[in-house]
Design an enzyme around this catalytic site. Structure first.
Site, PDB file in Angstrom:
ATOM      1  N   GLY A 152       0.797  -1.216   0.000  1.00  0.00           N
ATOM      2  CA  GLY A 152       0.000   0.000   0.000  1.00  0.00           C
ATOM      3  C   GLY A 152       0.827   1.262   0.000  1.00  0.00           C
ATOM      4  O   GLY A 152       0.780   2.074  -0.927  1.00  0.00           O
ATOM      5  N   ASP A 153       1.589   1.478   1.079  1.00  0.00           N
ATOM      6  CA  ASP A 153       2.468   2.650   1.154  1.00  0.00           C
ATOM      7  C   ASP A 153       3.908   2.208   1.395  1.00  0.00           C
ATOM      8  O   ASP A 153       4.679   2.904   2.059  1.00  0.00           O
ATOM      9  CB  ASP A 153       1.993   3.613   2.251  1.00  0.00           C
ATOM     10  CG  ASP A 153       1.983   2.986   3.637  1.00  0.00           C
ATOM     11  OD1 ASP A 153       2.128   1.741   3.725  1.00  0.00           O
ATOM     12  OD2 ASP A 153       1.837   3.720   4.633  1.00  0.00           O
ATOM     13  N   GLU A 154       4.265   1.061   0.843  1.00  0.00           N
ATOM     14  CA  GLU A 154       5.599   0.497   1.015  1.00  0.00           C
ATOM     15  C   GLU A 154       6.328   0.445  -0.321  1.00  0.00           C
ATOM     16  O   GLU A 154       5.777  -0.014  -1.332  1.00  0.00           O
ATOM     17  CB  GLU A 154       5.515  -0.910   1.619  1.00  0.00           C
ATOM     18  CG  GLU A 154       4.891  -0.932   3.010  1.00  0.00           C
ATOM     19  CD  GLU A 154       4.699  -2.362   3.511  1.00  0.00           C
ATOM     20  OE1 GLU A 154       4.437  -3.248   2.673  1.00  0.00           O
ATOM     21  OE2 GLU A 154       4.805  -2.573   4.723  1.00  0.00           O
TER      22      GLU A 154
END
Length: 322
Positions: free
Chosen positions: A234-236
Site C-alpha cells: 500500500g504505502d511500502e
C-alpha cells in the site's frame, strides 16, 4: 491471454522463429524460390505472417514480403536496393550481438511526426547456392510489440507506474546474481510512509492514491535511472542500489527523507508525511533477495520506532555482543 497454453510457461517465440526460419531459408536456397515464377514466389511469401527481408552479399535489399512492408511502412519497390544499414543504422552492432547471442531484439520507429516504436525479434539465415557459395541472407522479424506491452504492463504497479513486486523479484534477483559474480555490493532500502493512514482516514482513498502517485514521482526524481524502485504494498516501497558504500547510503537516505518531508499539494490541500527507511546489504547481510528484504524490513521498523528516519540492519550476533 486467457486461452489454453499448450506449452505451459514456455515462451513459444523461439520455436516459431526456428520453424519459420528453417522453412524460409531452406525453401529459398534448396528450391531457388527467388528464381520461380512470380505467382509461386508471391504465394510463398504471402503465406508467412513474419516479416521477411532478403539481402544480397552487399546487404542490399532484394526482396521483402507483405508483412515486412507493413512493419517498415514502405512499399516493396521503395525498399528494394536500399541497404539494411539505411533502415537500421546500428546494424553492424546488431550483427555483433547476433554472433554472440544468436538473436537480435530491437526497436524500430515508424514514420514521423508521431513515431511509434515496434519491438522486433529478429533471426538471420545465410543463403547459399548449389555450390555452397554465400549469396546473401534472409532476415525473419517477428513483431512482438503487443507481447512486450503486455509484459511491461504485468510488471508495473497500475497506480504509480513503478515496478511491482513481481518485477522487483525478477530484476532484484538478477542484480544480486550479477553483484555476486562481479564482486560489488548492493544495498536494499525498505521505505514505509509515516502519517499516511490519517490522509486516507481524513480525505478518503482517492486523495491517498493521488498522494502515492506524487510520492512515486519524487522518488523517481531523486534516484538514478539505473536504480531499481518498486512499490510492493500500500504505502511500502523498495529501492535497490548497486555498487554502494555506507556513506553513500546515508547521503541517499537523507535526500529521500528531505524530499518526502516537503509538503505535498493535493487537490488544494497541503499534506505532510514522513518516511522510515531500513537498509540491508548484499553480500554483507545476505545474498538471498527475500532474506535481504526481511532484514531491511526489520531495520525499517526499528527506524519507525526510534523516529530516526533510517536504520541499518544489525545481525543478531552483533546485537548480542554489544
Amino acid at each position: 491471454i486467457g486461452g489454453v497454453q499448450l506449452l505451459g510457461d514456455v515462451d513459444p517465440t523461439p520455436l516459431t522463429f526456428v520453424l519459420s526460419g528453417c522453412v524460409v531459408a531452406y525453401a529459398l536456397s534448396r528450391y531457388h524460390l527467388l528464381n520461380l515464377t512470380p505467382i509461386a514466389y508471391q504465394a510463398v511469401f504471402e503465406s508467412l505472417p513474419d516479416s521477411v527481408i532478403v539481402l544480397n552479399p552487399r546487404d542490399e535489399i532484394v526482396d521483402v514480403n507483405p508483412s515486412a512492408e507493413t512493419v517498415l511502412e514502405s512499399s516493396r519497390d521503395a525498399l528494394i536496393g536500399k541497404t539494411i544499414q539505411s533502415l537500421f543504422p546500428n546494424w553492424d552492432d546488431l550483427m555483433e550481438q547476433y554472433r554472440a547471442t544468436g538473436q537480435i531484439s530491437l526497436r524500430y520507429s515508424s514514420s514521423a511526426p508521431l513515431p511509434e516504436f515496434r519491438h522486433l525479434d529478429v533471426r538471420l539465415a545465410p543463403l547459399r547456392n548449389s555450390r555452397q557459395e554465400f549469396v546473401g541472407r534472409v532476415i525473419i522479424a517477428q513483431d512482438v510489440s503487443e507481447r512486450k506491452a503486455y509484459q511491461e504492463q504485468a510488471s508495473r504497479d497500475p497506480l504509480t507506474n513503478l515496478a511491482n513486486r513481481r518485477a522487483f523479484q525478477r530484476d532484484g534477483e538478477a542484480l544480486l546474481t550479477r553483484a555476486k559474480q562481479e564482486g560489488f555490493s548492493v544495498a536494499l532500502l525498505y521505505l514505509d510512509l509515516d502519517r499516511f493512514k490519517p490522509v486516507n482516514d481524513t480525505y478518503g482513498h482517492e486523495m491517498g492514491d493521488i498522494l502515492l502517485q506524487k510520492v512515486a514521482i519524487r522518488l523517481k526524481e531523486t534516484l538514478r535511472s539505473t536504480d531499481l524502485l518498486a512499490r510492493i504494498g500500500g504505502d511500502e516501497f523498495v529501492l535497490v542500489l548497486s555498487a554502494t558504500q555506507g556513506n553513500d547510503i546515508v547521503e541517499v537516505c537523507n535526500r529521500l527523507l528531505n524530499d518526502i518531508r516537503r509538503p505535498f499539494q493535493v487537490s488544494g490541500h497541503q499534506l505532510s508525511i514522513d518516511v522510515s527507511i531500513g537498509i540491508a546489504f548484499c553480500p554483507e547481510h545476505s545474498g538471498d533477495l527475500d532474506e535481504l528484504l526481511k532484514f531491511a524490513d526489520n531495520a525499517m521498523y526499528e527506524a519507525k520506532a526510534a523516529r530516526s528516519g533510517f536504520k541499518f540492519y544489525v545481525p543478531d550476533t552483533k546485537r548480542s555482543s554489544l
